[in-house]
Design a protein around this motif. Structure first.
Motif, PDB file in Angstrom:
ATOM      1  N   ARG A  12      -6.225   6.273   7.424  1.00 29.23           N
ATOM      2  CA  ARG A  12      -7.057   5.549   6.459  1.00 29.23           C
ATOM      3  C   ARG A  12      -6.285   5.504   5.153  1.00 29.23           C
ATOM      4  NH1 ARG A  12     -13.230   7.201   5.254  1.00 29.23           N
ATOM      5  NH2 ARG A  12     -12.388   9.290   5.486  1.00 29.23           N
ATOM      6  N   ARG A  22      -4.009  13.213   6.094  1.00 30.69           N
ATOM      7  CA  ARG A  22      -4.501  12.255   5.098  1.00 30.69           C
ATOM      8  C   ARG A  22      -5.985  12.498   4.881  1.00 30.69           C
ATOM      9  NH1 ARG A  22      -1.219   9.381   8.468  1.00 30.69           N
ATOM     10  NH2 ARG A  22       0.329   7.924   7.641  1.00 30.69           N
ATOM     11  N   ASN A  26       8.772   8.445  13.719  1.00 27.98           N
ATOM     12  CA  ASN A  26       8.089   7.305  13.106  1.00 27.98           C
ATOM     13  C   ASN A  26       9.134   6.615  12.240  1.00 27.98           C
ATOM     14  OD1 ASN A  26       6.756   5.660  11.090  1.00 27.98           O
ATOM     15  ND2 ASN A  26       4.841   6.521  11.849  1.00 27.98           N
ATOM     16  N   PHE A  42       3.430   1.706  13.781  1.00 23.88           N
ATOM     17  CA  PHE A  42       2.062   1.239  13.516  1.00 23.88           C
ATOM     18  C   PHE A  42       2.117  -0.243  13.119  1.00 23.88           C
ATOM     19  CE2 PHE A  42       1.063   5.763  11.728  1.00 23.88           C
ATOM     20  CZ  PHE A  42       1.193   6.284  12.994  1.00 23.88           C
ATOM     21  N   LEU A 101      -3.471   0.764  10.075  1.00 24.22           N
ATOM     22  CA  LEU A 101      -3.790   1.397   8.795  1.00 24.22           C
ATOM     23  C   LEU A 101      -5.161   0.879   8.367  1.00 24.22           C
ATOM     24  CD1 LEU A 101      -3.066   3.107   6.345  1.00 24.22           C
ATOM     25  CD2 LEU A 101      -1.652   1.230   5.503  1.00 24.22           C
ATOM     26  N   TYR A 117       0.814  -1.222   0.000  1.00 27.96           N
ATOM     27  CA  TYR A 117       0.000   0.000   0.000  1.00 27.96           C
ATOM     28  C   TYR A 117       0.847   1.272   0.000  1.00 27.96           C
ATOM     29  CZ  TYR A 117       1.416  -1.037   4.747  1.00 27.96           C
ATOM     30  OH  TYR A 117       2.172  -1.377   5.828  1.00 27.96           O
ATOM     31  N   CYS A 118       2.167   1.138   0.026  1.00 25.15           N
ATOM     32  CA  CYS A 118       3.019   2.303   0.292  1.00 25.15           C
ATOM     33  C   CYS A 118       3.818   2.697  -0.946  1.00 25.15           C
ATOM     34  CB  CYS A 118       3.970   1.963   1.440  1.00 25.15           C
ATOM     35  SG  CYS A 118       5.134   3.290   1.797  1.00 25.15           S
ATOM     36  N   ARG A 153       7.413  -6.842  14.720  1.00 19.80           N
ATOM     37  CA  ARG A 153       6.810  -5.507  14.734  1.00 19.80           C
ATOM     38  C   ARG A 153       5.853  -5.366  15.932  1.00 19.80           C
ATOM     39  NH1 ARG A 153       7.063  -1.418  10.852  1.00 19.80           N
ATOM     40  NH2 ARG A 153       5.364   0.084  10.963  1.00 19.80           N
ATOM     41  N   GLN A 189       4.917   9.388  -0.216  1.00 21.07           N
ATOM     42  CA  GLN A 189       4.525   8.065   0.276  1.00 21.07           C
ATOM     43  C   GLN A 189       3.067   7.769  -0.050  1.00 21.07           C
ATOM     44  OE1 GLN A 189       4.527   7.522   4.484  1.00 21.07           O
ATOM     45  NE2 GLN A 189       4.871   5.337   4.310  1.00 21.07           N
ATOM     46  N   GLU A 196      -0.093  -1.628  11.416  1.00 20.22           N
ATOM     47  CA  GLU A 196      -0.783  -1.634  10.097  1.00 20.22           C
ATOM     48  C   GLU A 196      -2.036  -2.499  10.152  1.00 20.22           C
ATOM     49  OE1 GLU A 196       0.649   0.669   8.978  1.00 20.22           O
ATOM     50  OE2 GLU A 196       2.794   0.515   8.790  1.00 20.22           O
ATOM     51  N   TYR A 202      11.065   8.210   8.667  1.00 23.35           N
ATOM     52  CA  TYR A 202      12.149   7.544   7.927  1.00 23.35           C
ATOM     53  C   TYR A 202      11.599   6.253   7.319  1.00 23.35           C
ATOM     54  CZ  TYR A 202      14.651  10.161  11.574  1.00 23.35           C
ATOM     55  OH  TYR A 202      15.073  11.126  12.447  1.00 23.35           O
ATOM     56  N   GLY A 203      12.067   5.886   6.139  1.00 22.20           N
ATOM     57  CA  GLY A 203      11.800   4.543   5.622  1.00 22.20           C
ATOM     58  C   GLY A 203      12.613   3.545   6.437  1.00 22.20           C
ATOM     59  N   GLU A 204      12.502   2.266   6.091  1.00 19.94           N
ATOM     60  CA  GLU A 204      13.334   1.270   6.786  1.00 19.94           C
ATOM     61  C   GLU A 204      14.498   0.904   5.880  1.00 19.94           C
ATOM     62  OE1 GLU A 204      11.342  -1.906   8.730  1.00 19.94           O
ATOM     63  OE2 GLU A 204      13.229  -2.819   9.384  1.00 19.94           O
ATOM     64  N   GLN A 263      -4.773   5.827   1.682  1.00 21.78           N
ATOM     65  CA  GLN A 263      -4.866   6.885   0.664  1.00 21.78           C
ATOM     66  C   GLN A 263      -4.211   6.396  -0.626  1.00 21.78           C
ATOM     67  OE1 GLN A 263      -6.445   9.816   1.645  1.00 21.78           O
ATOM     68  NE2 GLN A 263      -6.731   8.644   3.526  1.00 21.78           N
TER      69      GLN A 263
HETATM   70  N1  SAM Z   1       9.120   3.618   8.532  1.00 22.86           N
HETATM   71  C1  SAM Z   1       7.732   3.699   8.613  1.00 22.86           C
HETATM   72  C2  SAM Z   1       7.184   2.323   8.831  1.00 22.86           C
HETATM   73  O1  SAM Z   1       7.070   1.548   7.909  1.00 22.86           O
HETATM   74  O2  SAM Z   1       6.869   2.054   9.943  1.00 22.86           O
HETATM   75  C3  SAM Z   1       7.105   4.385   7.438  1.00 22.86           C
HETATM   76  C4  SAM Z   1       6.525   5.680   7.822  1.00 22.86           C
HETATM   77  S1  SAM Z   1       4.870   6.058   7.340  1.00 22.86           S
HETATM   78  C5  SAM Z   1       4.643   7.761   7.509  1.00 22.86           C
HETATM   79  C6  SAM Z   1       3.855   5.791   8.604  1.00 22.86           C
HETATM   80  C7  SAM Z   1       2.623   5.146   8.254  1.00 22.86           C
HETATM   81  O3  SAM Z   1       1.989   5.643   7.088  1.00 22.86           O
HETATM   82  C8  SAM Z   1       2.745   3.691   7.987  1.00 22.86           C
HETATM   83  O4  SAM Z   1       3.010   2.999   9.166  1.00 22.86           O
HETATM   84  C9  SAM Z   1       1.386   3.399   7.402  1.00 22.86           C
HETATM   85  O5  SAM Z   1       0.451   3.120   8.418  1.00 22.86           O
HETATM   86  C10 SAM Z   1       0.990   4.719   6.753  1.00 22.86           C
HETATM   87  N2  SAM Z   1       0.833   4.575   5.301  1.00 22.86           N
HETATM   88  C11 SAM Z   1       1.619   3.929   4.443  1.00 22.86           C
HETATM   89  N3  SAM Z   1       1.082   3.947   3.198  1.00 22.86           N
HETATM   90  C12 SAM Z   1      -0.094   4.611   3.297  1.00 22.86           C
HETATM   91  C13 SAM Z   1      -1.122   4.950   2.371  1.00 22.86           C
HETATM   92  N4  SAM Z   1      -1.087   4.582   1.085  1.00 22.86           N
HETATM   93  N5  SAM Z   1      -2.164   5.664   2.831  1.00 22.86           N
HETATM   94  C14 SAM Z   1      -2.237   6.044   4.117  1.00 22.86           C
HETATM   95  N6  SAM Z   1      -1.300   5.753   5.024  1.00 22.86           N
HETATM   96  C15 SAM Z   1      -0.236   5.034   4.630  1.00 22.86           C
END
Ligand code: SAM
Length: 476
Positions: free
Chosen positions: A280, A321, A178, A201, A245, A105-106, A225, A362, A203, A144-146, A282
């Motif tokens: 939610r 969001r 985060n 999160f 999520l 989803y990312c 996690r 993202q 997720e 940050y990404g991982e 996106q």
């Molecule tokens: N390093 C972080 C991780 O994976 O835990 C990534 C950071 S990201 C800002 C934080 C959150 O954004 C994720 O844990 C996820 O819940 C949310 N996220 C990711 N893709 C998304 C999407 N398409 N729509 C809404 N939220 C999303």
């Protein structure tokens, strides 16, 4: 159904997973929601008691529109009772989008070749923070990404840089994080840099769905996690944020998952998570999702009200969001923190010609208003916008401190501190029209405190005068 049996002695018992999907489904499938029962559960929550899974399921299963209204009304009353009219403001700052995970989803998933990968260098980080300070921000969440580049040492390094940036009267007084789950030593390293909350999160709390959406990379390990914030506690980091999520799996299940996670923390560490997030799903670049579980506005607003009632003492975060109208609606029944002036492309706070492009971000955000536009609206609706960071800086966190358990704490500390930070914002950053409204809201709130404290707001008024004279960062 399969409850976790407590049949071993402590020594030979393997660590029991605290999420049991059969148990969660059992409550959803076997709980009925009569009017009386729903009202009993709301009353329990209004007496400031956390709800258990069965009680949460009673609210989740309430489908009569009249009962849903009562749930929302209960959440409004509870919010008012516990949090008053404050809304804490923050902004996210994306530090780097390199990622070795494959979250379907990312937009930052490793397999997405359309997205440009970058990490702010130290100078760019300083410039982004300066731009945020010039807007009036005082609280950031660094994202940050991982990736091996984003080690605990690197995260700590960036946190220290952010705290060091002072532009005019501006400074960042609380840095939340985060980032990927860490081991215990990693959490110790970032804690030493002086972070506020560490968010991870889950997720989805549903293991099979989790597997489907996280097919490869370190994040594919559900249990690592799930237990990450237990490791944070082991490291002495007691200020943590959880989240789900919404849109990956059945929202009713995820609500119970979040409550179960919260109850686990309270049972094990005597303190719940500081915050819960409920993003939610996106639009994102190269999205690969099933639409089966997307959450409607109707269910989303209901679930926020249920969460408010289920975990009265946990902060609820609502991000950009969501579009402005949904933010407006759910803010009234339970949100304690929102972001404002949000931009999530790497380096976008310093770009004058910034427009959203999902191949660079993202995901897509819906509320693109500036921080001041958001503050304006909060003031119009009689909220008290706050940039307060006092508790964390005075060590008022964790097991030994729960602001809610100290009688009158909100009135003695939170509201005055919100007023002081709003006064700073009005003087340093607000346009004339916002200033006018803001001082009226401040006066109204001081009068309410005077009614409560029988006139003892002299010190608060003194401090506002000092802020007008140029002193900054005053708090109770
Ligand atoms: N390093 C972080 C991780 O994976 O835990 C990534 C950071 S990201 C800002 C934080 C959150 O954004 C994720 O844990 C996820 O819940 C949310 N996220 C990711 N893709 C998304 C999407 N398409 N729509 C809404 N939220 C999303």
């Amino acid at each position: 159904m399969k409850f976790t049996p407590e049949k071993y002695s402590i020594e030979d018992r393997p660590m029991q997973p605290f999420i049991d999907s059969d148990e969660i489904w059992h409550f959803i499938n076997n709980t009925t929601s009569s009017k009386e029962r729903v009202r009993d559960v709301i009353a329990k929550s209004l007496a400031k008691n956390r709800l258990n899974l069965e009680e949460t399921a009673v609210l989740v299963n309430a489908n009569d529109p009249e009962l849903i209204e009562e749930i929302k009304e209960g959440a409004r009353v509870l919010k008012e009772k516990i949090y008053g009219n404050r809304i804490v403001l923050f902004a996210p700052l994306y530090v780097g989008n390199k990622c070795i995970n494959n979250c379907q989803y990312c937009g930052y998933k490793v397999t997405n070749k359309r997205v440009k990968r970058s990490t702010l260098d130290d100078l760019q980080l300083v410039q982004e923070v300066e731009a945020l300070e010039e807007n009036g921000q005082k609280r950031l969440i660094l994202v940050y990404g991982e990736h091996p580049d984003y080690s605990p040492e690197y995260i700590a390094h960036t946190v220290r840089i952010v705290y060091g940036v002072k532009k005019g009267h501006g400074e960042i007084r609380r840095v939340n994080i985060n980032a990927a789950p860490l081991d215990i030593e990693g959490f110790r390293i970032v804690k030493e840099a002086g972070i506020g909350t560490y968010q991870v999160f889950q997720e989805t709390y549903h293991p099979e769905t989790y597997k489907f959406y996280h097919p490869s990379g370190p994040k594919s390990n559900f249990e690592y996690r799930l237990t990450s914030l237990d490791r944070a506690q082991e490291a002495g980091l007691d200020d943590v944020g959880i989240g789900a999520l919404f849109g990956l799996y059945d929202w009713r299940y995820e609500v119970l998952g979040l409550v179960r996670h919260t109850n686990h923390f309270e049972a094990c560490y005597n303190v719940g998570p500081h915050t819960i997030s409920f993003p939610r799903l996106q639009l994102a670049s190269v999205l690969n999702i099933s639409e089966k579980y997307l959450v409607s506005d109707k269910d989303f607003t209901k679930l926020v009200a249920i969460l408010r009632l289920a975990v009265p003492y946990t902060g609820l975060i609502l991000t950009a969001r969501e579009p402005a109208d949904i933010r407006r609606e759910v803010m009234s029944f339970g949100i304690s923190q929102i972001d404002g002036g949000t931009k999530i492309e790497i380096g976008s706070y310093t770009k004058s010609d910034y427009i959203q492009d999902i191949d660079k971000e993202q995901f897509q955000i819906s509320d693109t208003r500036s921080l001041n536009e958001i503050i304006d609206e909060l003031l119009d609706q009689n909220y008290l916008p706050s940039f307060c960071t006092a508790c964390y800086r005075l060590g008022r966190t964790g097991e030994h401190f729960m602001e809610f358990s100290v009688p009158g704490f909100i009135k003695r500390f939170c509201s005055p501190n919100a007023i002081l930070t709003l006064a700073e914002y009005l003087i340093d950053y607000a346009p004339e029209s916002t200033k006018e409204k803001g001082w009226e809201v401040i006066e109204k709130n001081i009068q309410q405190l005077e009614d409560y404290k029988k006139g003892s707001t002299d010190e608060l008024r003194n401090r506002i005068e000092k802020i007008k004279e140029g002193v900054r960062d005053l708090y109770f």
